[in-house]
Scaffold this motif. Structure first.
Motif, PDB file in Angstrom:
ATOM      1  N   UNK A  85       0.823  -1.200   0.000  1.00  0.00           N
ATOM      2  CA  UNK A  85       0.000   0.000   0.000  1.00  0.00           C
ATOM      3  C   UNK A  85       0.856   1.249   0.000  1.00  0.00           C
ATOM      4  N   UNK A  86       0.349   2.310  -0.673  1.00  0.00           N
ATOM      5  CA  UNK A  86       1.096   3.577  -0.676  1.00  0.00           C
ATOM      6  C   UNK A  86       1.232   4.092   0.748  1.00  0.00           C
ATOM      7  N   UNK A  87       0.137   4.064   1.494  1.00  0.00           N
ATOM      8  CA  UNK A  87       0.213   4.414   2.902  1.00  0.00           C
ATOM      9  C   UNK A  87       0.466   3.112   3.634  1.00  0.00           C
ATOM     10  N   UNK A  88       1.525   3.107   4.417  1.00  0.00           N
ATOM     11  CA  UNK A  88       1.923   1.866   5.061  1.00  0.00           C
ATOM     12  C   UNK A  88       0.863   1.453   6.080  1.00  0.00           C
ATOM     13  N   UNK A  89       0.247   0.308   5.817  1.00  0.00           N
ATOM     14  CA  UNK A  89      -0.774  -0.190   6.737  1.00  0.00           C
ATOM     15  C   UNK A  89      -0.363  -1.570   7.223  1.00  0.00           C
ATOM     16  N   UNK A 141       6.221  -0.047  16.813  1.00  0.00           N
ATOM     17  CA  UNK A 141       7.505   0.509  17.270  1.00  0.00           C
ATOM     18  C   UNK A 141       8.544   0.609  16.158  1.00  0.00           C
ATOM     19  N   UNK A 142       8.167   0.240  14.953  1.00  0.00           N
ATOM     20  CA  UNK A 142       9.142   0.265  13.857  1.00  0.00           C
ATOM     21  C   UNK A 142       9.054   1.578  13.092  1.00  0.00           C
ATOM     22  N   UNK A 143      10.144   1.941  12.444  1.00  0.00           N
ATOM     23  CA  UNK A 143      10.104   3.178  11.649  1.00  0.00           C
ATOM     24  C   UNK A 143       9.541   2.896  10.256  1.00  0.00           C
ATOM     25  N   UNK A 144       9.333   3.975   9.509  1.00  0.00           N
ATOM     26  CA  UNK A 144       8.635   3.858   8.227  1.00  0.00           C
ATOM     27  C   UNK A 144       9.426   3.010   7.220  1.00  0.00           C
ATOM     28  N   UNK A 145      10.736   3.060   7.331  1.00  0.00           N
ATOM     29  CA  UNK A 145      11.573   2.272   6.412  1.00  0.00           C
ATOM     30  C   UNK A 145      11.400   0.784   6.712  1.00  0.00           C
ATOM     31  N   UNK A 146      11.467   0.458   7.999  1.00  0.00           N
ATOM     32  CA  UNK A 146      11.286  -0.941   8.394  1.00  0.00           C
ATOM     33  C   UNK A 146       9.893  -1.433   7.984  1.00  0.00           C
ATOM     34  N   UNK A 170       9.344   5.592  -1.617  1.00  0.00           N
ATOM     35  CA  UNK A 170       9.032   6.895  -1.028  1.00  0.00           C
ATOM     36  C   UNK A 170       9.449   6.920   0.443  1.00  0.00           C
ATOM     37  N   UNK A 171      10.186   7.951   0.821  1.00  0.00           N
ATOM     38  CA  UNK A 171      10.614   8.077   2.211  1.00  0.00           C
ATOM     39  C   UNK A 171      11.914   7.354   2.523  1.00  0.00           C
ATOM     40  N   UNK A 172      12.481   6.685   1.538  1.00  0.00           N
ATOM     41  CA  UNK A 172      13.747   5.997   1.778  1.00  0.00           C
ATOM     42  C   UNK A 172      14.919   6.896   1.371  1.00  0.00           C
ATOM     43  N   UNK A 199       7.687   7.309  -8.054  1.00  0.00           N
ATOM     44  CA  UNK A 199       7.892   8.716  -8.402  1.00  0.00           C
ATOM     45  C   UNK A 199       9.321   9.043  -8.781  1.00  0.00           C
ATOM     46  N   UNK A 200      10.253   8.244  -8.277  1.00  0.00           N
ATOM     47  CA  UNK A 200      11.659   8.555  -8.558  1.00  0.00           C
ATOM     48  C   UNK A 200      11.998   8.053  -9.957  1.00  0.00           C
ATOM     49  N   UNK A 201      12.198   8.997 -10.861  1.00  0.00           N
ATOM     50  CA  UNK A 201      12.393   8.643 -12.272  1.00  0.00           C
ATOM     51  C   UNK A 201      13.598   7.747 -12.503  1.00  0.00           C
ATOM     52  N   UNK A 202      14.658   8.010 -11.768  1.00  0.00           N
ATOM     53  CA  UNK A 202      15.867   7.191 -11.916  1.00  0.00           C
ATOM     54  C   UNK A 202      15.533   5.723 -11.637  1.00  0.00           C
ATOM     55  N   UNK A 203      14.710   5.499 -10.621  1.00  0.00           N
ATOM     56  CA  UNK A 203      14.329   4.140 -10.226  1.00  0.00           C
ATOM     57  C   UNK A 203      13.449   3.500 -11.297  1.00  0.00           C
TER      58      UNK A 203
END
Ligand SMILES: Nc1ncnc2c1ncn2[C@@H]1O[C@H](COP(=O)(O)OP(=O)(O)O)[C@@H](O)[C@H]1O
Ligand SMILES: [Mg+2]
Length: 244
Positions: A85-89, A141-146, A170-172, A199-203
Motif C-alpha cells: 500500500x502507498x500508505x503503510x498499513x 515501534x518500527x520506523x517507516x523504512x522498516x 518513497x521516504x527511503x 515517483x523517482x524517475x531514476x528508479x
C-alpha cells in the motif's frame, strides 16, 4: 511473451470525480512494468482495482487468463496477486514476524499450517534483509523504512505471481532506496511479474521494461523508458524538468 494481466477500458469514479477513464493496457509475464503520472492521476486507484479493493464502474480485468473484474481481494490474492500500500498499513499491535505470517496464511490456497507459515515468514523476512533482532517487535515501534520492508515481506509471503508495488521507495534515503531496487530486481529474477508505481524517475527508468503514463485518469503514453522520456506529451504533463 505471455500476457499475465490484461486491463480493458477500466473506468472508475468517486462521486462526481472520474479517477480512471477507459484505461487499457497489459503486463507481460516476468517483466517489470512501471506506472507513472502526477499526483491524483489514478495510479493507486488502478492498483486497488487490480487487487480487488474496488470494483470498476466499467471495464474488465483479466489475470492469468481468468476474469477477476469483480472478484474479492482474498480470491485475487489466492490467485497470485499481492500488493503493497502507498500508505503503510499493518496490524500495529502484532510483531513484524506475525504480520508476515498473516501474509503467508492469507495467500495460501492449499492451506498451510501455522508452523509452516511461521517458517515461511522467517525466510521471507531474511530475504528482504529485515534484522532478526526485530522479528518480535510490535510493528507500531518500527520506523517507516522498516515498515516498508515488512510490507514487502508480507506481500511476498503470499507467493505472488504478480506483485503490485505502490511507491515502495518513497521516504527511503539513497542507500535504502538502492536496497529496495536490488530487492525488486531479485524478486523479478525469481520469476515474479511486477507492476509498480514510482515517483523517482531514476528508479522507474532503470527497473522498467515498459512504462505506462496516466494523467487525469487517462493513459497518455506507453512504451520503453527511452520512448517515454522523449515523448513530448509525457514531458509536458509529468516529466517537465524532472528528468531533463
Ligand atoms: N476512496 C476514494 N474516495 C474518493 N476519492 C478518491 C478515492 N481514492 C482516490 N480518489 C480520488 O481519485 C483520484 C485519483 O487518486 P489516486 O488513484 O490516489 O491517484 P495517484 O495514486 O495517481 O496519486 C484523486 O482525485 C483522488 O482524490
Ligand atoms: Mg497513489
Amino acid at each position: 511473451m505471455v500476457t499475465l494481466l490484461r486491463v480493458e477500458n477500466l473506468t472508475k469514479s468517486f462521486g462526481g470525480l472520474i479517477a480512471l477513464r477507459n484505461v487499457s493496457f497489459h503486463v507481460k509475464k516476468g517483466e517489470i512494468t512501471g506506472l507513472v503520472g502526477p499526483n491524483g492521476a489514478g495510479k493507486s486507484t488502478l492498483l486497488n482495482m487490480v487487487s480487488g479493493v474496488y470494483g470498476p464502474d466499467y471495464g474488465s480485468i483479466e489475470f492469468n487468463g481468468r476474469d477477476i473484474t469483480n472478484a474479492s481481494p482474498y480470491k485475487i490474492c489466492r490467485m497470485g496477486v499481492a500488493k503493497t500500500f502507498q500508505l503503510v498499513q499493518s496490524f500495529p499491535e502484532m510483531t513484524a514476524h506475525q504480520n508476515v505470517t498473516v501474509g503467508a496464511l492469507f495467500g495460501s490456497y492449499k492451506g498451510i499450517n501455522l508452523d509452516e507459515a511461521r517458517e515461511k515468514a522467517s525466510l521471507t523476512l531474511d530475504f528482504v534483509g529485515f534484522s532478526r533482532d526485530k522479528f518480535h517487535n510490535p510493528v507500531k515501534n518500527l520506523n517507516v523504512v522498516e515498515l516498508r520492508f515488512i510490507q514487502l515481506a508480507r506481500a511476498l509471503a503470499t507467493e505472488p505471481n504478480l506483485l503490485l508495488l505502490d511507491e515502495v521507495t518513497t521516504g527511503l534515503n539513497p542507500s535504502e532506496s538502492k536496497k529496495a531496487v536490488d530487492l525488486i530486481e531479485k524478486i523479478r529474477d525469481m520469476g515474479v511479474t511486477i507492476l509498480m508505481v514510482e515517483h523517482v524517475m531514476r528508479v522507474i527508468m532503470s527497473l522498467s521494461k515498459r512504462i505506462i503514463v496516466l494523467h487525469h485518469g487517462e493513459k497518455i503514453a506507453e512504451g520503453s523508458p527511452k520512448e517515454i522520456s522523449s515523448n513530448q506529451m509525457v514531458i509536458d504533463a509529468y516529466l517537465g524538468e524532472r528528468f531533463l
